[in-house]
Design a protein around this motif. Structure first.
Motif, PDB file in Angstrom:
ATOM      1  N   ILE A   1      -4.239  -4.215 -21.170  1.00 20.80           N
ATOM      2  CA  ILE A   1      -4.442  -4.517 -19.749  1.00 20.80           C
ATOM      3  C   ILE A   1      -3.201  -4.135 -18.954  1.00 20.80           C
ATOM      4  CG2 ILE A   1      -4.658  -6.437 -18.129  1.00 20.80           C
ATOM      5  CD1 ILE A   1      -6.567  -7.755 -20.075  1.00 20.80           C
ATOM      6  N   GLY A   2      -2.015  -4.483 -19.497  1.00 19.71           N
ATOM      7  CA  GLY A   2      -0.765  -4.125 -18.816  1.00 19.71           C
ATOM      8  C   GLY A   2      -0.620  -2.627 -18.654  1.00 19.71           C
ATOM      9  N   LEU A   3      -0.962  -1.894 -19.711  1.00 19.67           N
ATOM     10  CA  LEU A   3      -0.891  -0.430 -19.631  1.00 19.67           C
ATOM     11  C   LEU A   3      -1.797   0.091 -18.531  1.00 19.67           C
ATOM     12  CD1 LEU A   3      -0.874   1.151 -23.190  1.00 19.67           C
ATOM     13  CD2 LEU A   3       0.817   1.367 -21.401  1.00 19.67           C
ATOM     14  N   SER A   4      -3.010  -0.482 -18.430  1.00 16.43           N
ATOM     15  CA  SER A   4      -3.929   0.071 -17.424  1.00 16.43           C
ATOM     16  C   SER A   4      -3.460  -0.303 -16.022  1.00 16.43           C
ATOM     17  CB  SER A   4      -5.371  -0.335 -17.706  1.00 16.43           C
ATOM     18  OG  SER A   4      -5.575  -1.664 -17.404  1.00 16.43           O
ATOM     19  N   ILE A   5      -2.805  -1.466 -15.849  1.00 26.00           N
ATOM     20  CA  ILE A   5      -2.238  -1.793 -14.527  1.00 26.00           C
ATOM     21  C   ILE A   5      -1.139  -0.793 -14.168  1.00 26.00           C
ATOM     22  CG2 ILE A   5      -0.823  -3.491 -13.303  1.00 26.00           C
ATOM     23  CD1 ILE A   5      -2.410  -5.643 -14.608  1.00 26.00           C
ATOM     24  N   PHE A   6      -0.282  -0.492 -15.149  1.00 26.90           N
ATOM     25  CA  PHE A   6       0.785   0.497 -14.931  1.00 26.90           C
ATOM     26  C   PHE A   6       0.185   1.840 -14.509  1.00 26.90           C
ATOM     27  CE2 PHE A   6       4.163   3.375 -15.845  1.00 26.90           C
ATOM     28  CZ  PHE A   6       5.329   2.641 -15.805  1.00 26.90           C
ATOM     29  N   GLN A   7      -0.881   2.207 -15.221  1.00 25.52           N
ATOM     30  CA  GLN A   7      -1.547   3.482 -14.956  1.00 25.52           C
ATOM     31  C   GLN A   7      -2.098   3.552 -13.533  1.00 25.52           C
ATOM     32  OE1 GLN A   7      -4.805   3.886 -17.637  1.00 25.52           O
ATOM     33  NE2 GLN A   7      -3.837   5.627 -18.608  1.00 25.52           N
ATOM     34  N   ILE A   8      -2.797   2.490 -13.112  1.00 23.49           N
ATOM     35  CA  ILE A   8      -3.368   2.483 -11.763  1.00 23.49           C
ATOM     36  C   ILE A   8      -2.259   2.562 -10.719  1.00 23.49           C
ATOM     37  CG2 ILE A   8      -4.755   1.144 -10.142  1.00 23.49           C
ATOM     38  CD1 ILE A   8      -6.138  -0.055 -12.653  1.00 23.49           C
ATOM     39  N   SER A   9      -1.109   1.912 -11.004  1.00 29.79           N
ATOM     40  CA  SER A   9       0.002   1.978 -10.051  1.00 29.79           C
ATOM     41  C   SER A   9       0.501   3.407  -9.898  1.00 29.79           C
ATOM     42  CB  SER A   9       1.146   1.100 -10.516  1.00 29.79           C
ATOM     43  OG  SER A   9       0.682  -0.070 -11.066  1.00 29.79           O
ATOM     44  N   VAL A  10       0.569   4.142 -11.015  1.00 27.41           N
ATOM     45  CA  VAL A  10       1.023   5.532 -10.916  1.00 27.41           C
ATOM     46  C   VAL A  10       0.028   6.352 -10.095  1.00 27.41           C
ATOM     47  CG1 VAL A  10       1.555   7.604 -12.237  1.00 27.41           C
ATOM     48  CG2 VAL A  10       2.298   5.406 -13.058  1.00 27.41           C
ATOM     49  N   PHE A  11      -1.271   6.090 -10.288  1.00 27.98           N
ATOM     50  CA  PHE A  11      -2.278   6.795  -9.481  1.00 27.98           C
ATOM     51  C   PHE A  11      -2.026   6.517  -8.001  1.00 27.98           C
ATOM     52  CE2 PHE A  11      -5.523   6.021 -13.118  1.00 27.98           C
ATOM     53  CZ  PHE A  11      -4.853   6.936 -13.904  1.00 27.98           C
ATOM     54  N   LEU A  12      -1.788   5.229  -7.684  1.00 26.15           N
ATOM     55  CA  LEU A  12      -1.587   4.858  -6.282  1.00 26.15           C
ATOM     56  C   LEU A  12      -0.332   5.528  -5.728  1.00 26.15           C
ATOM     57  CD1 LEU A  12      -2.538   1.101  -6.459  1.00 26.15           C
ATOM     58  CD2 LEU A  12      -3.768   2.884  -5.277  1.00 26.15           C
ATOM     59  N   LEU A  13       0.718   5.648  -6.558  1.00 32.50           N
ATOM     60  CA  LEU A  13       1.949   6.303  -6.102  1.00 32.50           C
ATOM     61  C   LEU A  13       1.660   7.742  -5.667  1.00 32.50           C
ATOM     62  CD1 LEU A  13       5.093   6.252  -5.960  1.00 32.50           C
ATOM     63  CD2 LEU A  13       5.080   7.226  -8.224  1.00 32.50           C
ATOM     64  N   TYR A  14       0.904   8.445  -6.477  1.00 30.51           N
ATOM     65  CA  TYR A  14       0.584   9.840  -6.133  1.00 30.51           C
ATOM     66  C   TYR A  14      -0.252   9.914  -4.865  1.00 30.51           C
ATOM     67  CZ  TYR A  14       2.393  12.349 -10.151  1.00 30.51           C
ATOM     68  OH  TYR A  14       3.220  12.935 -11.062  1.00 30.51           O
ATOM     69  N   ILE A  15      -1.263   9.025  -4.775  1.00 28.88           N
ATOM     70  CA  ILE A  15      -2.183   9.107  -3.640  1.00 28.88           C
ATOM     71  C   ILE A  15      -1.457   8.762  -2.340  1.00 28.88           C
ATOM     72  CG2 ILE A  15      -4.329   8.210  -2.690  1.00 28.88           C
ATOM     73  CD1 ILE A  15      -4.770   9.969  -5.061  1.00 28.88           C
ATOM     74  N   THR A  16      -0.523   7.761  -2.386  1.00 25.40           N
ATOM     75  CA  THR A  16       0.183   7.441  -1.142  1.00 25.40           C
ATOM     76  C   THR A  16       1.047   8.613  -0.680  1.00 25.40           C
ATOM     77  OG1 THR A  16       2.003   6.463  -2.346  1.00 25.40           O
ATOM     78  CG2 THR A  16       0.350   4.965  -1.522  1.00 25.40           C
ATOM     79  N   MET A  17       1.560   9.406  -1.628  1.00 19.56           N
ATOM     80  CA  MET A  17       2.390  10.542  -1.216  1.00 19.56           C
ATOM     81  C   MET A  17       1.564  11.643  -0.554  1.00 19.56           C
ATOM     82  SD  MET A  17       5.415  11.051  -3.917  1.00 19.56           S
ATOM     83  CE  MET A  17       4.666  10.862  -5.505  1.00 19.56           C
ATOM     84  N   GLY A  18       0.242  11.634  -0.791  1.00 20.05           N
ATOM     85  CA  GLY A  18      -0.585  12.686  -0.205  1.00 20.05           C
ATOM     86  C   GLY A  18      -1.069  12.384   1.199  1.00 20.05           C
ATOM     87  N   LYS A  19      -0.876  11.128   1.667  1.00 20.09           N
ATOM     88  CA  LYS A  19      -1.409  10.732   2.973  1.00 20.09           C
ATOM     89  C   LYS A  19      -0.593  11.364   4.115  1.00 20.09           C
ATOM     90  CE  LYS A  19      -3.365   8.125   6.158  1.00 20.09           C
ATOM     91  NZ  LYS A  19      -4.713   8.413   6.637  1.00 20.09           N
ATOM     92  N   VAL A  20      -1.289  11.879   5.109  1.00 25.10           N
ATOM     93  CA  VAL A  20      -0.648  12.380   6.321  1.00 25.10           C
ATOM     94  C   VAL A  20      -1.124  11.523   7.482  1.00 25.10           C
ATOM     95  CG1 VAL A  20      -0.424  14.330   7.880  1.00 25.10           C
ATOM     96  CG2 VAL A  20      -0.507  14.735   5.442  1.00 25.10           C
ATOM     97  N   THR A  21      -0.198  11.037   8.321  1.00 27.40           N
ATOM     98  CA  THR A  21      -0.575  10.177   9.444  1.00 27.40           C
ATOM     99  C   THR A  21      -1.513  10.915  10.382  1.00 27.40           C
ATOM    100  OG1 THR A  21       1.578   9.151   9.292  1.00 27.40           O
ATOM    101  CG2 THR A  21       0.338   8.749  11.301  1.00 27.40           C
ATOM    102  N   GLY A  22      -2.608  10.262  10.759  1.00 21.97           N
ATOM    103  CA  GLY A  22      -3.579  10.889  11.651  1.00 21.97           C
ATOM    104  C   GLY A  22      -4.500  11.863  10.956  1.00 21.97           C
ATOM    105  N   GLY A  23      -4.311  12.058   9.673  1.00 21.61           N
ATOM    106  CA  GLY A  23      -5.136  13.011   8.946  1.00 21.61           C
ATOM    107  C   GLY A  23      -6.417  12.369   8.462  1.00 21.61           C
ATOM    108  N   THR A  24      -7.286  13.209   7.906  1.00 19.99           N
ATOM    109  CA  THR A  24      -8.514  12.695   7.310  1.00 19.99           C
ATOM    110  C   THR A  24      -8.699  13.340   5.945  1.00 19.99           C
ATOM    111  OG1 THR A  24     -10.862  12.343   7.672  1.00 19.99           O
ATOM    112  CG2 THR A  24      -9.983  14.457   8.341  1.00 19.99           C
TER     113      THR A  24
END
Lengths: 125, 222
Positions: free
Chosen positions: A35-58
């Motif tokens: 379970i801990g490993l999968s939480i770590f994994q989801i956090s890494v996914f979120l890290l990548y996705i937040t870096m892709g966000k552009v303000t005002g973008g879609t």
């Protein structure tokens, strides 16, 4: 204040990541470790996705019209992190499945899924 | 959706994510911990949706929150449902976790701010992928509102024609750029992914097939 507004996403992700890491190293139960490993994994996914966000973008799906005003969107978020993470999610579940199968096998052999009890049984001659 | 509503939703989601994670740490009932992991995964998918990654959000909700939870519940049915309480206060794990965490937070001060359109991640290959995938996006630059003088206009015109030509040759014709990049430009990644899933599937089958055979032998013995 500027730092808080600009960097809070990384800090939340780091907190979640370290929570997962803590479960992996502090808990003796093998399922808890997975379970801990999968939480770590989801956090890494979120890290990548937040870096892709552009303000005002879609989302990068074309053509993109605003659903109320009908104007065309001119800014798009970065599609490349999404592409990387789509692959990573599926691979992550495959490795989780393998880990869980190993746990089932360990339980069959040792009768327990607590790490310290398994090590104790191993030490006995 | 107004920006303020989105902002409040995001803050709520992040608070829920943090609460769920810390609750999982303290949980000794494994069944509840597994269900909370599914909830954690689903909350992550919600945040991804707000971050303009609907494909990833759908996959995370279906695969991460769905399939992974079912697999874990299956494992619980075959093993045990209760975890032993920790014996002593875990001072060493806390130290081991806090140190890299602090180092990572220190490292974020050099990172581009959230939503920054000039971040390095958006400036190198990303515009090329966008313009090559769908020829219509060639006008959309990654730097909106950038002042352009006459010279650079001329320059970007030639670039546009160039990218239009390349778009005509290499354009995929799929409206979703994520799908186009995933299935067309990075098709080998998906092939590698399939190999990993295949290998994991074989591994799981081998580990669990032995189980059935041993059970049959035991039943014959009785």
């Amino acid at each position: 204040m500027k730092e808080i507004l600009g960097l809070y996403n990384y800090w939340v992700v780091i907190f979640l990541m370290m929570t997962g890491f803590y479960i992996v190293i502090a808990r003796r139960n093998l399922i808890k470790k997975v379970i801990g490993l999968s939480i770590f994994q989801i956090s890494v996914f979120l890290l990548y996705i937040t870096m892709g966000k552009v303000t005002g973008g879609t989302a990068p799906i074309l053509p993109a019209k605003h659903f109320t005003t009908g104007e065309d969107f001119q800014t798009f978020s970065n599609p490349l992190p999404s592409v990387l993470i789509l692959t990573a999610i599926v691979v992550g579940v495959a490795t989780t499945a393998l880990a869980l199968a190993l746990i089932v096998r360990i339980h069959e052999e040792y009768g327990t899924i607590e790490e310290d009890e398994i090590l104790e049984q191993d030490r006995e001659p | 959706m107004p920006a303020a509503v989105t902002q409040i939703t995001v803050i709520l989601l992040l608070a829920l994510l943090a609460c769920t994670a810390t609750t999982i740490v303290r949980m000794r009932d494994l069944w509840a911990a597994v269900m909370l992991t599914g909830i954690f995964s689903f909350l992550g998918a919600c945040w991804m949706l707000i971050l303009d990654a609907p494909d990833v959000a759908f996959t995370e909700a279906a695969v991460g929150a769905g399939i992974a939870t079912v697999l874990m519940l299956g494992t619980l049915a075959l093993t045990s449902r209760e975890a032993k309480p920790p014996e002593h206060f875990p001072i060493l794990p806390i130290a081991v976790v806090v140190m890299p965490g602090a180092a990572l937070v220190f490292g974020t001060f050099d990172m581009p701010y959230f939503g920054d359109p000039f971040a390095p991640a958006h400036s190198h290959v990303m515009p090329e992928y966008m313009s090559d995938t769908v020829p219509d996006v060639r006008q959309i630059e990654s730097h909106p509102g950038e002042p352009q003088d006459a010279h650079s206009d001329e320059h970007s015109d030639s670039q546009r024609n160039d990218s239009q030509d390349r778009g005509a040759h290499h354009g995929v014709g799929v409206p979703n750029i994520i799908t186009a990049v995933l299935a067309s430009y990075r098709g080998y990644d998906t092939l590698g992914e399939t190999v990993v899933i295949f290998t994991a599937g074989i591994g799981v089958l081998l580990l669990l097939r032995g189980r059935r055979e041993r059970r049959d032998v035991e039943e014959d013995g009785e």
